[in-house]
Design a protein around this motif. Structure first.
Motif, PDB file in Angstrom:
ATOM      1  N   MET A  29       0.838  -1.199   0.000  1.00  0.00           N
ATOM      2  CA  MET A  29       0.000   0.000   0.000  1.00  0.00           C
ATOM      3  C   MET A  29       0.875   1.252   0.000  1.00  0.00           C
ATOM      4  N   ASP A  30       1.926   1.248   0.825  1.00  0.00           N
ATOM      5  CA  ASP A  30       2.857   2.384   0.845  1.00  0.00           C
ATOM      6  C   ASP A  30       3.514   2.572  -0.517  1.00  0.00           C
ATOM      7  N   ARG A  31       3.850   1.469  -1.142  1.00  0.00           N
ATOM      8  CA  ARG A  31       4.526   1.526  -2.436  1.00  0.00           C
ATOM      9  C   ARG A  31       3.598   2.040  -3.543  1.00  0.00           C
ATOM     10  N   GLN A  32       2.292   1.787  -3.389  1.00  0.00           N
ATOM     11  CA  GLN A  32       1.359   2.069  -4.469  1.00  0.00           C
ATOM     12  C   GLN A  32       0.690   3.442  -4.372  1.00  0.00           C
ATOM     13  N   VAL A  33       0.885   4.147  -3.275  1.00  0.00           N
ATOM     14  CA  VAL A  33       0.247   5.463  -3.148  1.00  0.00           C
ATOM     15  C   VAL A  33       0.643   6.370  -4.315  1.00  0.00           C
ATOM     16  N   LEU A  34       1.926   6.349  -4.674  1.00  0.00           N
ATOM     17  CA  LEU A  34       2.392   7.215  -5.756  1.00  0.00           C
ATOM     18  C   LEU A  34       1.769   6.820  -7.093  1.00  0.00           C
ATOM     19  N   SER A  35       1.712   5.526  -7.383  1.00  0.00           N
ATOM     20  CA  SER A  35       1.188   5.096  -8.684  1.00  0.00           C
ATOM     21  C   SER A  35      -0.280   5.454  -8.850  1.00  0.00           C
ATOM     22  N   LEU A  36      -1.015   5.566  -7.737  1.00  0.00           N
ATOM     23  CA  LEU A  36      -2.443   5.864  -7.792  1.00  0.00           C
ATOM     24  C   LEU A  36      -2.744   7.358  -7.703  1.00  0.00           C
ATOM     25  N   THR A  37      -1.733   8.160  -7.457  1.00  0.00           N
ATOM     26  CA  THR A  37      -1.974   9.601  -7.319  1.00  0.00           C
ATOM     27  C   THR A  37      -1.207  10.449  -8.325  1.00  0.00           C
ATOM     28  N   TRP A  38      -0.160   9.915  -8.950  1.00  0.00           N
ATOM     29  CA  TRP A  38       0.710  10.760  -9.756  1.00  0.00           C
ATOM     30  C   TRP A  38       0.020  11.284 -11.016  1.00  0.00           C
ATOM     31  N   GLY A 169      -2.827  -5.679  -0.559  1.00  0.00           N
ATOM     32  CA  GLY A 169      -2.423  -4.277  -0.487  1.00  0.00           C
ATOM     33  C   GLY A 169      -2.721  -3.563  -1.787  1.00  0.00           C
ATOM     34  N   ALA A 170      -2.397  -4.250  -2.893  1.00  0.00           N
ATOM     35  CA  ALA A 170      -2.684  -3.674  -4.204  1.00  0.00           C
ATOM     36  C   ALA A 170      -4.183  -3.606  -4.457  1.00  0.00           C
ATOM     37  N   LEU A 171      -4.951  -4.490  -3.803  1.00  0.00           N
ATOM     38  CA  LEU A 171      -6.405  -4.504  -3.934  1.00  0.00           C
ATOM     39  C   LEU A 171      -7.040  -3.387  -3.114  1.00  0.00           C
ATOM     40  N   ALA A 172      -6.544  -3.214  -1.887  1.00  0.00           N
ATOM     41  CA  ALA A 172      -7.102  -2.187  -0.999  1.00  0.00           C
ATOM     42  C   ALA A 172      -6.719  -0.785  -1.452  1.00  0.00           C
ATOM     43  N   ALA A 173      -5.539  -0.669  -2.050  1.00  0.00           N
ATOM     44  CA  ALA A 173      -5.033   0.656  -2.427  1.00  0.00           C
ATOM     45  C   ALA A 173      -5.957   1.424  -3.371  1.00  0.00           C
ATOM     46  N   PRO A 174      -6.380   0.844  -4.501  1.00  0.00           N
ATOM     47  CA  PRO A 174      -7.232   1.621  -5.405  1.00  0.00           C
ATOM     48  C   PRO A 174      -8.607   1.930  -4.842  1.00  0.00           C
ATOM     49  N   ALA A 175      -9.040   1.155  -3.850  1.00  0.00           N
ATOM     50  CA  ALA A 175     -10.348   1.394  -3.251  1.00  0.00           C
ATOM     51  C   ALA A 175     -10.297   2.484  -2.188  1.00  0.00           C
ATOM     52  N   THR A 176      -9.098   2.854  -1.760  1.00  0.00           N
ATOM     53  CA  THR A 176      -8.973   3.821  -0.665  1.00  0.00           C
ATOM     54  C   THR A 176      -8.144   5.049  -1.020  1.00  0.00           C
ATOM     55  N   ILE A 177      -6.998   4.843  -1.649  1.00  0.00           N
ATOM     56  CA  ILE A 177      -6.047   5.934  -1.850  1.00  0.00           C
ATOM     57  C   ILE A 177      -6.585   7.048  -2.749  1.00  0.00           C
ATOM     58  N   PRO A 178      -7.141   6.750  -3.942  1.00  0.00           N
ATOM     59  CA  PRO A 178      -7.666   7.842  -4.764  1.00  0.00           C
ATOM     60  C   PRO A 178      -8.775   8.630  -4.070  1.00  0.00           C
ATOM     61  N   LEU A 179      -9.617   7.924  -3.288  1.00  0.00           N
ATOM     62  CA  LEU A 179     -10.696   8.597  -2.574  1.00  0.00           C
ATOM     63  C   LEU A 179     -10.144   9.489  -1.464  1.00  0.00           C
ATOM     64  N   GLN A 283      -5.220   4.967 -21.821  1.00  0.00           N
ATOM     65  CA  GLN A 283      -5.804   4.220 -22.927  1.00  0.00           C
ATOM     66  C   GLN A 283      -7.333   4.292 -22.996  1.00  0.00           C
ATOM     67  N   PHE A 284      -7.961   4.440 -21.813  1.00  0.00           N
ATOM     68  CA  PHE A 284      -9.415   4.364 -21.788  1.00  0.00           C
ATOM     69  C   PHE A 284     -10.078   5.589 -21.151  1.00  0.00           C
ATOM     70  N   GLY A 285      -9.271   6.495 -20.582  1.00  0.00           N
ATOM     71  CA  GLY A 285      -9.811   7.716 -20.000  1.00  0.00           C
ATOM     72  C   GLY A 285     -10.429   7.558 -18.635  1.00  0.00           C
ATOM     73  N   TYR A 286     -10.136   6.428 -17.944  1.00  0.00           N
ATOM     74  CA  TYR A 286     -10.688   6.211 -16.610  1.00  0.00           C
ATOM     75  C   TYR A 286      -9.661   6.620 -15.562  1.00  0.00           C
ATOM     76  N   THR A 287      -9.857   7.755 -14.916  1.00  0.00           N
ATOM     77  CA  THR A 287      -8.924   8.236 -13.906  1.00  0.00           C
ATOM     78  C   THR A 287      -8.963   7.351 -12.671  1.00  0.00           C
ATOM     79  N   SER A 288      -7.923   7.427 -11.854  1.00  0.00           N
ATOM     80  CA  SER A 288      -7.807   6.535 -10.698  1.00  0.00           C
ATOM     81  C   SER A 288      -8.886   6.773  -9.648  1.00  0.00           C
ATOM     82  N   ASP A 289      -9.486   7.986  -9.620  1.00  0.00           N
ATOM     83  CA  ASP A 289     -10.531   8.264  -8.641  1.00  0.00           C
ATOM     84  C   ASP A 289     -11.942   8.127  -9.217  1.00  0.00           C
ATOM     85  N   SER A 290     -12.046   7.722 -10.481  1.00  0.00           N
ATOM     86  CA  SER A 290     -13.360   7.508 -11.081  1.00  0.00           C
ATOM     87  C   SER A 290     -13.892   6.139 -10.679  1.00  0.00           C
TER      88      SER A 290
END
Length: 468
Positions: A29-38, A169-179, A283-290
């Motif tokens: 989760m710590d490692r993925q915060v950047l990939s989901l927010t950059w 961690g990779a599963l929980a990250a996109p459900a929490t970090i962008p929000l 590629q598809f226009g779906y942002t990480s917080d959508s």
């Protein structure tokens, strides 16, 4: 403190496995915060492009690689309890530090214009290096704990369980970090996720002891854990206590086999970990917080989590039902899982029909990796004495970090170049950045089969190392 005495075998080893699972979850989760927010939060603020992000992820990878060379030795030297504690404390400090990069760039440095991208990049690089320094200790320590608490026949299964923390961690990250980033700012996302590591460290100090010293482990469980040692002669057990230097480790073919396997495959997992959110955005226009962006990443890692759990159980079947030795069973299982990433060849073509196809396909590729990873980690315990497991794991993780550096740096350069060239850049019927992604997917598809072939060539059969 002597173990508690009772006729019924305790199961404290699974509590330790749960602790490893949660540490690995926090790690990813710590490692993925950047990939989901950059892409959607940080890049607009600092004017980053793919090459800058690729440089940051590649630097993290190479620093992680170098740190791993010494992290395993550090854990062996400090002991599992102190070594693991300091590893997670350091990486949690690094995670929280990211939140100050904006203030450093604008207020401390007073950066404006084109200088913003450069100065912010270096600020993030420092934070990523601190994060990498601590995170380098996670797998050497976790594999060492597994070797201490589980017999060889159970290690791949235990490893697959705690290694599933990477998927969770990779599963929980996109459900929490962008929000979190959307509601509170990207800075708070780094802080909140980073604090979880400090909580884990507090529990670790009070719960972990070596099996023989743990008040939660009775004699029956201790004998179960040490069944491999009990079956061998005292002379061998005594040799297992000798330390293995890094230089000496490189004289064994088994070390090179493990390192090559990690070098060829770790970069594949890290590529998808670091670039999947940007891929669905580009590629598809779906942002990480959508809603759709979150659903795609969540589905991807849900597949990884569920399917990869069988990774450690398969060699257990080969050993117990087919009579294979642990190494033979693991290598057969790894060959099976090496075919999963071949599916990556279809991700980009199927993406022309729906974004769900790449999400599902990449999910199975990731599941193959995690199943492979659980088994390749366990080969260190098959081949090397317990006193050397963390050192060998660190060397392999270093090799994996180098592989990740190459694929992430190369991807950043390739994607930026492909986007600039547009229709002038083609590959297998794709143009521009989609062609760039297709190239990387092809590399990912064959990496595991090549890695397995080299490993099998170096160590064709079970051959344990004896330290003189």
């Amino acid at each position: 403190m002597s173990p508690i005495q009772t006729n019924k075998m305790t199961n404290w080893r699974w509590v330790m496995c749960a602790m490893l699972f949660f540490a690995t979850t926090v790690n990813y989760m710590d490692r993925q915060v950047l990939s989901l927010t950059w892409k959607d939060f940080i890049s607009p603020e600092f004017d980053w492009n793919d090459e800058i992000y690729g440089t940051i992820t590649a630097t993290f990878s190479i620093f992680y690689a170098v740190a791993n060379l010494f992290a395993g030795k550090f854990v062996d030297f400090m002991g599992t309890k102190k070594g693991y504690f300091w590893a997670i404390v350091i990486w949690s400090i690094g995670a929280v530090m990211h939140a100050g990069c904006g203030e450093f760039t604008f207020k401390v440095m007073g950066a404006t214009g084109v200088a913003v991208a450069t100065i912010s990049m270096y600020a993030f690089l420092v934070c990523r290096c601190v994060l990498a320094l601590g995170e380098a200790g996670n797998f050497p320590a976790a594999i060492k704990v597994t070797a201490e608490y589980f017999p060889k026949k159970d290690r791949a299964f235990a490893t697959s369980i705690f290694n599933a923390g990477a998927s969770v961690g990779a599963l929980a990250a996109p459900a929490t970090i962008p929000l979190l980033a959307k509601a509170m700012g990207w800075e708070m996302a780094f802080i909140i996720i980073g604090v979880l590591g400090f909580v884990w460290a507090g529990f670790w100090i009070f719960l972990y002891d070596k099996p023989a010293d743990s008040k939660f482990v009775n004699e029956a469980e201790l004998n179960y854990m040490n069944q491999d040692d009990i079956a061998e002669e005292t002379e061998t057990v005594e040799k297992e206590e000798k330390q293995l230097s890094i230089a000496k480790a490189f004289t064994f073919r088994q070390t090179w086999s493990f390192a090559v396997g990690k070098f060829m495959t770790d970069g594949v997992w890290w590529f998808f970990l670091f670039w999947a959110p940007a891929y669905f955005s580009d590629q598809f226009g779906y942002t990480s917080d959508s809603t759709m962006g979150i659903a795609l990443i969540f589905t991807l890692y849900a597949i990884v989590t569920v399917v990869s759990m069988f990774g450690g159980y398969l060699p257990k079947i080969f050993v117990e039902k087919k009579g294979m030795n642990p190494y033979q069973g693991r290598m057969l299982a790894m060959l099976i899982f090496a075919f999963f990433p071949v599916l990556a060849l279809f991700a980009q073509p199927m993406g022309q029909y729906s974004a769900w196809w790449p999400a599902i396909i990449i999910g199975f590729v990731g599941a193959g990796h995690q199943a492979w990873s659980a088994n390749i980690f366990s080969t260190t315990g098959d081949m090397f004495p317990k006193s050397a497991v963390a050192t060998i794991t660190g060397i392999g993780a270093m090799a994996g970090g180098v592989g990740s550096f190459l694929i992430n740096k190369g991807s950043g350069i390739l994607f930026t170049y492909a986007a600039e060239q547009g229709s002038a850049f083609t590959f297998m019927g794709f143009e521009g950045k989609p062609a760039g992604y297709m190239i990387i997917f092809c590399v990912c598809a064959v990496a595991y089969l090549i890695g397995w072939t080299i490993m099998k060539t170096l160590v064709p059969k079970y051959e344990p190392v004896v330290i003189d």
